[in-house]
Write an enzyme that holds these catalytic residues in place. Structure first.
Site, PDB file in Angstrom:
ATOM      1  N   ASP A  46      88.361 -10.883   1.336  1.00 34.98           N
ATOM      2  CA  ASP A  46      88.305 -10.369   2.704  1.00 34.98           C
ATOM      3  C   ASP A  46      88.897  -8.960   2.744  1.00 34.98           C
ATOM      4  O   ASP A  46      89.340  -8.491   3.779  1.00 34.98           O
ATOM      5  CB  ASP A  46      89.081 -11.311   3.637  1.00 34.98           C
ATOM      6  CG  ASP A  46      88.667 -11.162   5.092  1.00 34.98           C
ATOM      7  OD1 ASP A  46      87.504 -10.781   5.346  1.00 34.98           O
ATOM      8  OD2 ASP A  46      89.492 -11.429   5.982  1.00 34.98           O
ATOM      9  N   ASP A  48      97.497  -9.528  -2.124  1.00 38.73           N
ATOM     10  CA  ASP A  48      97.291  -8.511  -1.091  1.00 38.73           C
ATOM     11  C   ASP A  48      98.337  -7.424  -1.265  1.00 38.73           C
ATOM     12  O   ASP A  48      99.443  -7.685  -1.751  1.00 38.73           O
ATOM     13  CB  ASP A  48      97.396  -9.111   0.314  1.00 38.73           C
ATOM     14  CG  ASP A  48      96.717  -8.236   1.365  1.00 38.73           C
ATOM     15  OD1 ASP A  48      95.698  -8.680   1.930  1.00 38.73           O
ATOM     16  OD2 ASP A  48      97.189  -7.113   1.622  1.00 38.73           O
ATOM     17  N   LYS A  53      83.459 -10.165   1.964  1.00 39.41           N
ATOM     18  CA  LYS A  53      83.159  -9.386   3.165  1.00 39.41           C
ATOM     19  C   LYS A  53      82.659  -8.008   2.748  1.00 39.41           C
ATOM     20  O   LYS A  53      83.289  -7.333   1.936  1.00 39.41           O
ATOM     21  CB  LYS A  53      84.406  -9.237   4.043  1.00 39.41           C
ATOM     22  CG  LYS A  53      84.188  -8.320   5.248  1.00 39.41           C
ATOM     23  CD  LYS A  53      85.323  -8.408   6.243  1.00 39.41           C
ATOM     24  CE  LYS A  53      86.600  -7.781   5.736  1.00 39.41           C
ATOM     25  NZ  LYS A  53      87.682  -7.865   6.733  1.00 39.41           N
ATOM     26  N   ASP A  88      98.870  -3.949  -5.129  1.00 39.69           N
ATOM     27  CA  ASP A  88      97.585  -3.278  -4.949  1.00 39.69           C
ATOM     28  C   ASP A  88      96.628  -3.733  -6.049  1.00 39.69           C
ATOM     29  O   ASP A  88      96.832  -3.447  -7.229  1.00 39.69           O
ATOM     30  CB  ASP A  88      97.789  -1.766  -5.003  1.00 39.69           C
ATOM     31  CG  ASP A  88      96.546  -0.985  -4.611  1.00 39.69           C
ATOM     32  OD1 ASP A  88      95.434  -1.558  -4.683  1.00 39.69           O
ATOM     33  OD2 ASP A  88      96.685   0.194  -4.237  1.00 39.69           O
TER      34      ASP A  88
END
Length: 209
Positions: free
Chosen positions: A124, A83, A164, A99
Site C-alpha cells: 500500500d 514502513d 496499490k 525506508d
C-alpha cells in the site's frame, strides 16, 4: 498566494476526510485506517488470505492492512511488515521500521522472511504526494517496481501479489510486467477508495514458476 492555495486545499481535504463514511466507521470500530475496508472488499472477491499463511506488508503504517490480515490468517500465520513511519505493535505482526528503498533495510526485511517463501506480498506504499501528477506518478511507479522486485525475491510459486498503483504514465507497462509473472491479474477499485483518486489495486494470483 501559494500558501493560501495550499491552505484551502488542505482544508478541503480535511473536510472530505472526516466526513468520509469509511473514516467514520473505522473510528467507531477502533480500526487503524479506512484501508481496512478496502482490503476487506478485495478479500471478499479474491480470497487472497487463508489460515496459516505468511504475508509481507509493504507500506504498512498505520497498520490497517496488517490489522485485517491477522484476522484472516490466524495464530499460525505470520505477517512481516515494513514502513518508513512508526507503527504501534499488532499481535502476530513482525514490524520493521525503515525506508524500503535502503539496501540495509531491504536486507533486514529479507532476513526476517528467511529461506522459506511467502504466500502473499501486498503493498500500500505511496510517495508523499505533491498534487502534481508529473512528479507524483514516477515516484509511485518506482515504489511499485520495488514491491514487484520483492515478489521476485520471496513469493512462492502460486502466490499472490496485491499492490496499490496510481494510474498514469508507466501503468500499462507495469501491468504487462505483472501479467507476465502471474496467471491471473485483475484491477480493483474498492468502494472505500475515493472516486476522484487515481489509485487502483492490482490483484495478481498464481505466480508462475
Amino acid at each position: 498566494m501559494a500558501n493560501k492555495k495550499r491552505s484551502a486545499s488542505s482544508s478541503r481535504w480535511l473536510q472530505e476526510h472526516f466526513s468520509d463514511k469509511y473514516v467514520q466507521q473505522a473510528q467507531k470500530k477502533g480500526l487503524r485506517s479506512r484501508a481496512w475496508f478496502k482490503l476487506d472488499e478485495i478479500q471478499q472477491s479474491d480470497k487472497l488470505f487463508k489460515p496459516g499463511m505468511t504475508v509481507v506488508d509493504l507500506g504498512a503504517a498505520p497498520g490497517g492492512w496488517s490489522q485485517y490480515v491477522v484476522t484472516q490468517i490466524g495464530g499460525n500465520g505470520r505477517i512481516i511488515a515494513c514502513d518508513i513511519l512508526p507503527m504501534d505493535p499488532i499481535v502476530g505482526v513482525d514490524f520493521l521500521q525503515g525506508d524500503f528503498r535502503d539496501e540495509l533495510v531491504l536486507k533486514a526485511l529479507l532476513e526476517r522472511v528467511g529461506d522459506s517463501k511467502v504466500q502473499v506480498v501486498m503493498s500500500d506504499m505511496a510517495p508523499n504526494m505533491s498534487g502534481t501528477p508529473a512528479v507524483d506518478i514516477p515516484k509511485s511507479m518506482y515504489l511499485v517496481e520495488l514491491a514487484l522486485g520483492m515478489c521476485r525475491d520471496v513469493l512462492a510459486p502460486g502466490g499472490s501479489f496485491l499492490v496499490k498503483v496510481f494510474q498514469g504514465e508507466g501503468f500499462d507497462e507495469y501491468l504487462r510486467e505483472i501479467r507476465s509473472l502471474f496467471t491471473k491479474v485483475k484491477i480493483r477499485k474498492p468502494d472505500a477508495s475515493r472516486a476522484r483518486s487515481r489509485e487502483v489495486y492490482i490483484v495478481a494470483t498464481g505466480r508462475k514458476l
